[in-house]
Design an enzyme around this catalytic site. Structure first.
Site, PDB file in Angstrom:
ATOM      1  N   GLY A 124      21.980  -3.050 -17.412  1.00  0.00           N
ATOM      2  CA  GLY A 124      21.911  -1.905 -18.302  1.00  0.00           C
ATOM      3  C   GLY A 124      23.234  -1.172 -18.308  1.00  0.00           C
ATOM      4  O   GLY A 124      24.083  -1.390 -17.433  1.00  0.00           O
ATOM      5  N   GLN A 128      29.200   5.695 -19.373  1.00  0.00           N
ATOM      6  CA  GLN A 128      29.916   4.802 -18.450  1.00  0.00           C
ATOM      7  C   GLN A 128      31.147   4.164 -19.087  1.00  0.00           C
ATOM      8  O   GLN A 128      32.040   3.703 -18.368  1.00  0.00           O
ATOM      9  CB  GLN A 128      28.978   3.694 -17.942  1.00  0.00           C
ATOM     10  CG  GLN A 128      27.870   4.212 -17.033  1.00  0.00           C
ATOM     11  CD  GLN A 128      26.998   3.076 -16.544  1.00  0.00           C
ATOM     12  OE1 GLN A 128      26.048   2.695 -17.212  1.00  0.00           O
ATOM     13  NE2 GLN A 128      27.318   2.521 -15.388  1.00  0.00           N
ATOM     14  N   CYS A 156      24.765  -0.404  -9.760  1.00  0.00           N
ATOM     15  CA  CYS A 156      25.281   0.290 -10.941  1.00  0.00           C
ATOM     16  C   CYS A 156      26.711  -0.163 -11.172  1.00  0.00           C
ATOM     17  O   CYS A 156      27.494  -0.244 -10.218  1.00  0.00           O
ATOM     18  CB  CYS A 156      25.233   1.795 -10.711  1.00  0.00           C
ATOM     19  SG  CYS A 156      25.827   2.761 -12.108  1.00  0.00           S
ATOM     20  N   LEU A 157      27.053  -0.441 -12.424  1.00  0.00           N
ATOM     21  CA  LEU A 157      28.415  -0.886 -12.718  1.00  0.00           C
ATOM     22  C   LEU A 157      29.446   0.200 -12.433  1.00  0.00           C
ATOM     23  O   LEU A 157      30.625  -0.096 -12.281  1.00  0.00           O
ATOM     24  CB  LEU A 157      28.507  -1.351 -14.174  1.00  0.00           C
ATOM     25  CG  LEU A 157      27.645  -2.580 -14.513  1.00  0.00           C
ATOM     26  CD1 LEU A 157      27.713  -2.883 -15.998  1.00  0.00           C
ATOM     27  CD2 LEU A 157      28.060  -3.791 -13.694  1.00  0.00           C
ATOM     28  N   HIS A 199      16.916   4.701 -14.404  1.00  0.00           N
ATOM     29  CA  HIS A 199      18.303   4.629 -13.939  1.00  0.00           C
ATOM     30  C   HIS A 199      19.269   4.911 -15.089  1.00  0.00           C
ATOM     31  O   HIS A 199      20.180   5.731 -14.946  1.00  0.00           O
ATOM     32  CB  HIS A 199      18.567   3.246 -13.331  1.00  0.00           C
ATOM     33  CG  HIS A 199      19.987   3.019 -12.918  1.00  0.00           C
ATOM     34  ND1 HIS A 199      20.372   2.852 -11.612  1.00  0.00           N
ATOM     35  CD2 HIS A 199      21.140   2.946 -13.659  1.00  0.00           C
ATOM     36  CE1 HIS A 199      21.698   2.693 -11.568  1.00  0.00           C
ATOM     37  NE2 HIS A 199      22.182   2.740 -12.804  1.00  0.00           N
ATOM     38  N   GLU A 200      19.054   4.229 -16.227  1.00  0.00           N
ATOM     39  CA  GLU A 200      19.997   4.384 -17.348  1.00  0.00           C
ATOM     40  C   GLU A 200      19.933   5.794 -17.931  1.00  0.00           C
ATOM     41  O   GLU A 200      20.973   6.383 -18.241  1.00  0.00           O
ATOM     42  CB  GLU A 200      19.729   3.337 -18.424  1.00  0.00           C
ATOM     43  CG  GLU A 200      19.964   1.899 -17.983  1.00  0.00           C
ATOM     44  CD  GLU A 200      21.281   1.664 -17.287  1.00  0.00           C
ATOM     45  OE1 GLU A 200      22.271   2.346 -17.628  1.00  0.00           O
ATOM     46  OE2 GLU A 200      21.320   0.819 -16.380  1.00  0.00           O
ATOM     47  N   HIS A 239      21.857   8.512 -16.229  1.00  0.00           N
ATOM     48  CA  HIS A 239      23.279   8.610 -16.568  1.00  0.00           C
ATOM     49  C   HIS A 239      23.516   9.667 -17.652  1.00  0.00           C
ATOM     50  O   HIS A 239      24.570  10.308 -17.676  1.00  0.00           O
ATOM     51  CB  HIS A 239      23.807   7.259 -17.074  1.00  0.00           C
ATOM     52  CG  HIS A 239      24.153   6.279 -16.004  1.00  0.00           C
ATOM     53  ND1 HIS A 239      25.206   6.464 -15.126  1.00  0.00           N
ATOM     54  CD2 HIS A 239      23.611   5.088 -15.665  1.00  0.00           C
ATOM     55  CE1 HIS A 239      25.286   5.427 -14.304  1.00  0.00           C
ATOM     56  NE2 HIS A 239      24.321   4.569 -14.609  1.00  0.00           N
TER      57      HIS A 239
END
Ligand code: NI
Length: 172
Positions: free
Chosen positions: A47, A52, A100-101, A142-143, A146
């Site tokens: 995701g 990000q 997470c990226l 999670h997404e 952000h």
């Protein structure tokens, strides 16, 4: 194809509340989403949220198919979710490992709502309304975190629940 640089934990933009998207189905929005998919696919992510890649807008994408980062989890359909609203169902929580990226190399064990309804819009402006559980619910939480400036390490009950991937999962 544009793979954008992913901001890392510490960048102030990741801690901002992102702005709602005022107009759907615009060339700018479609271009942003294409860059998000290109970036997520290049990095083998499950995701990605627009902040990000430096766009402070309420847009997330996610998809889980056969993914080497998450080899054992259930699949999640490819989704573009704009201006999302999340409504947990019940009190049941579930712990699970997240990555997470924006937090490369680390994983953390985070508690999330097990059951969840989410609404929002796709890139064309069509409404989305889904009731989900388990890993799908985890990915959405999670997404969408952000978009409110929250990274998963901020949700850890204990800092010992955070670790490096190669220390936590030496066999992967
Ligand atoms: Ni993330």
């Amino acid at each position: 194809m544009t793979v954008r640089r992913v901001l890392k934990m510490g960048d102030p933009l990741l801690y901002r509340r992102a702005d709602p998207v005022p107009n759907l189905d615009t060339p700018e929005l479609h271009a942003l989403i294409q860059d998000m998919f290109d970036t997520m696919h290049a990095l083998n992510g499950a995701g990605l949220a627009a902040p990000q890649i430096g766009a402070s807008q309420r847009v997330v994408i996610f998809e889980v198919s056969a993914n080497s980062r998450y080899p054992d989890v259930e699949t999640v359909p490819t989704t573009v979710l704009i201006n999302p609203v999340l409504a947990p169902i019940g009190d049941e929580m579930e712990e699970g490992w997240e990555g997470c990226l924006s937090v490369p190399g680390l994983r953390g064990r985070v508690s999330r709502h097990q059951h969840l309804r989410y609404t929002g819009f796709d890139a064309m402006g069509n409404p989305i309304d889904r009731t989900v559980s388990g890993f799908h619910a985890r990915v959405v939480q999670h997404e969408c975190d952000h978009l409110d400036g929250i990274l998963y390490p901020m949700r850890l009950a204990d800092i010992r629940l955070l670790g490096f991937e190669d220390a936590l999962f030496p066999d992967l």
